[in-house]
Design a protein around this motif. Structure first.
Motif, PDB file in Angstrom:
ATOM      1  N   SER A   1       0.779  -1.363   0.127  1.00  0.00           N
ATOM      2  CA  SER A   1       0.194  -0.040   0.027  1.00  0.00           C
ATOM      3  C   SER A   1       0.725   1.253   0.021  1.00  0.00           C
ATOM      4  O   SER A   1       0.383   2.214  -0.776  1.00  0.00           O
ATOM      5  CB  SER A   1      -0.836   0.106   1.199  1.00  0.00           C
TER       6      SER A   1
ATOM      7  N   ASP B   1      -5.636  -0.352  -4.817  1.00  0.00           N
ATOM      8  CA  ASP B   1      -5.061  -0.972  -3.715  1.00  0.00           C
ATOM      9  C   ASP B   1      -5.934  -2.087  -2.908  1.00  0.00           C
ATOM     10  O   ASP B   1      -6.934  -1.858  -2.328  1.00  0.00           O
ATOM     11  CB  ASP B   1      -4.709   0.003  -2.514  1.00  0.00           C
ATOM     12  N   GLU B   2      -5.735  -3.383  -2.985  1.00  0.00           N
ATOM     13  CA  GLU B   2      -6.460  -4.462  -2.593  1.00  0.00           C
ATOM     14  C   GLU B   2      -8.056  -3.954  -3.025  1.00  0.00           C
ATOM     15  O   GLU B   2      -8.573  -4.278  -1.777  1.00  0.00           O
ATOM     16  CB  GLU B   2      -6.161  -4.865  -1.105  1.00  0.00           C
TER      17      GLU B   2
HETATM   18 MG    MG Z   1      -2.168  -2.793   2.214  1.00  0.00          MG
END
Ligand code: MG
Ligand code: ADP
Lengths: 227, 242
Positions: B41, B161-162
């Motif tokens: 991240s 991000d995910e």
């Molecule tokens: Mg992360």
């Protein structure tokens, strides 16, 4: 001897009391508006990464929360009128008690509002600011369009509760002999020798208004409770 | 399009990123994976300047992200980002969510912005939900709106991000389908995700991170056939098992 109540001076006093109520409400309203605007700025300063700003805001809030409101009002009653008169070149006998009471209240209440608002800002998830910035918004735009609207929505009950407290606190302006609702009741009672009746009546009015307002807050709270 | 060279970042004595370098060319799809806490991240947020970094350089479309003279807001306006928790604005309708940044950041007219937003909403299959609020949509639907919101800014590249980690399993595919389509249309994408099926389908390269370092940076064929590092092998074994 049992005290004998005599309520007869109240009907005649209603116009004076009504004027007093207008003063109380005026001070309350101004203090709420200034308190929220200045309190918001203070909260943003407090949360800012710019050290001097956050130190200033922290100092301001701690100072005003550590002194009694009566004292602040007295300071403003004694100092501010002269200061304002000098500043604007007003004749020395201009009555600035209302203005200085309003300023004193507003500055004092801002400290309390800023703490409520700070908690409100912090209640908005951090990712919201990141999302705003990722979309190209500036810090100011993000605050104005996204963070503060959510913060205020979460804070409405607390802000209203604080407004009720503030309305009660306006009675403290009696120290400047300003004829707010409480001050007017006191004056009439003193004049007619019916202080007990007038103060009981004033208390009843405060109670009814504040109780009704806090019921309203409870109702709003239930209605708009976040799911 | 995105050049990351020797980027390091630390929180005090803790190194989050250690000398990370990679390049994402126009039209490439890069999948970034690695264990939790490895800095994925942080790396992706450095690309649009949401996280500052202490050393190294990141160039996005010719602009240096770390340069104090860079107007980050202007850069970010054209770098789309999608978050794990969607981050739609809960006090605005879906339509407003799609239009607000177009109007306030790009200076588009309100009706033009709404038009564009609705077209993209249609593209992610949610046109019927335009008037609703984010809280009324499922997680998968919210994430698709978030993708549409980013696309409405005409991004030159997209960062994820995910995007599916917070979703119930049955909603993962609807989001991956949108992302796959986007990849096939030639969007430059950098995706932090553990969805290896997605990686196999559309990624050009896979980056594997561990303890703040880019340990692997390989074509997906090489990565899946034969990851070089032991850590990546272990990671893959674990993740492909589930
Ligand atoms: Mg992360
Ligand atoms: N603000 C912070 N202060 C200190 N450490 C942080 C901070 N933000 C993240 N970290 C640490 O940096 C590491 C990398 O975080 P992150 O990039 O979120 O990892 P990943 O996305 O790969 O799970 C983690 O160990 C995390 O605890």
């Amino acid at each position: 001897m049992v005290y004998e109540f005599d309520w007869s001076s109240i009907p005649g006093a209603l116009p004076i009391l009504w004027d007093g109520m207008a003063v109380s409400l005026e001070i309350t309203l101004i203090a709420i508006v200034v308190g929220i605007v200045w309190g918001t700025l203070l909260a943003m300063m407090r949360l800012s990464s710019i050290k001097p700003l956050s130190l200033f805001a922290a100092g301001y809030v701690n100072l005003f929360r550590a002194v009694p409101l009566v004292m602040v009002l007295l300071w403003f009653f004694l100092i501010v009128p002269r200061f304002i008169a000098d500043l604007f070149g007003l004749p020395p006998n201009t009555d600035l008690r209302l203005a200085s009471a309003m300023i004193g209240f507003a500055l004092f209440e801002s400290a309390y509002y800023s703490e409520i608002i700070r908690a409100g800002i912090q209640s908005v998830p951090k990712g919201q600011m990141a999302a705003c910035q990722a979309l190209g918004m500036t810090y100011g735009q993000a605050m104005r369009l996204v963070i503060l609207p959510q913060a205020f929505r979460n804070m409405v009950p607390l802000l209203l509760t604080q407004a009720i407290i503030l309305f009660q606190d306006t009675s403290l302006v009696y120290v400047s002999a300003l004829a707010d609702f409480f001050g007017s009741a006191y004056k009439v009672g003193d004049r007619d020798g019916r202080l007990v009746e007038l103060l009981l009546f004033a208390g009843l009015v405060y109670f009814v208004l504040c109780f009704a307002a806090s019921m309203l807050v409870k109702h709003l709270q239930k209605k708009y409770q976040p799911a | 399009m995105i050049q990351i060279s020797h980027v390091s970042k630390n929180y005090g004595s803790f190194d989050v990123l250690k000398d990370c370098s990679t390049t994402v060319s126009k039209g490439e799809v890069i999948v970034v994976c690695g264990p939790s806490g490895s800095g994925k991240s942080t790396l992706i947020k450095c690309v649009n300047g949401l996280e500052p970094f202490q050393s190294g350089e990141i160039i996005v479309n010719g602009t240096s992200v770390g340069d104090p003279k860079t107007n980050l807001s202007k850069l970010r306006a054209h770098v789309g980002m999608v978050f794990q928790n969607f981050e739609l604005f809960p006090h605005m309708s879906i339509t407003q969510n799609l239009a607000i940044a177009q109007v306030k950041v790009l200076g588009r007219q309100q009706d033009e912005a709404i038009d564009k937003g609705l077209k993209l909403l249609d593209r992610v299959g949610l046109k019927a939900h335009a008037h609703k609020f984010p809280g009324q949509l499922s997680g998968g639907q919210q994430q698709r709106v978030a993708i549409a919101r980013a696309l409405a800014m005409d991004p030159i590249c997209m960062l994820f991000d995910e995007p599916t980690s917070a979703l119930d399993p049955e909603m993962v595919n609807e989001v991956l389908d949108v992302m796959t389509e986007l990849a096939q249309e030639g969007m430059t994408m950098m995706c932090v995700t553990h969805e290896m099926g997605f990686a196999k389908r559309v990624a050009n390269r896979v980056i594997f991170m561990d303890h703040g370092r880019i340990v692997e940076d390989d074509s997906k064929e090489a990565f899946f056939a034969n990851p070089r590092s032991e850590r990546a092998q272990q990671f893959l074994a674990k993740i492909l098992h589930h």
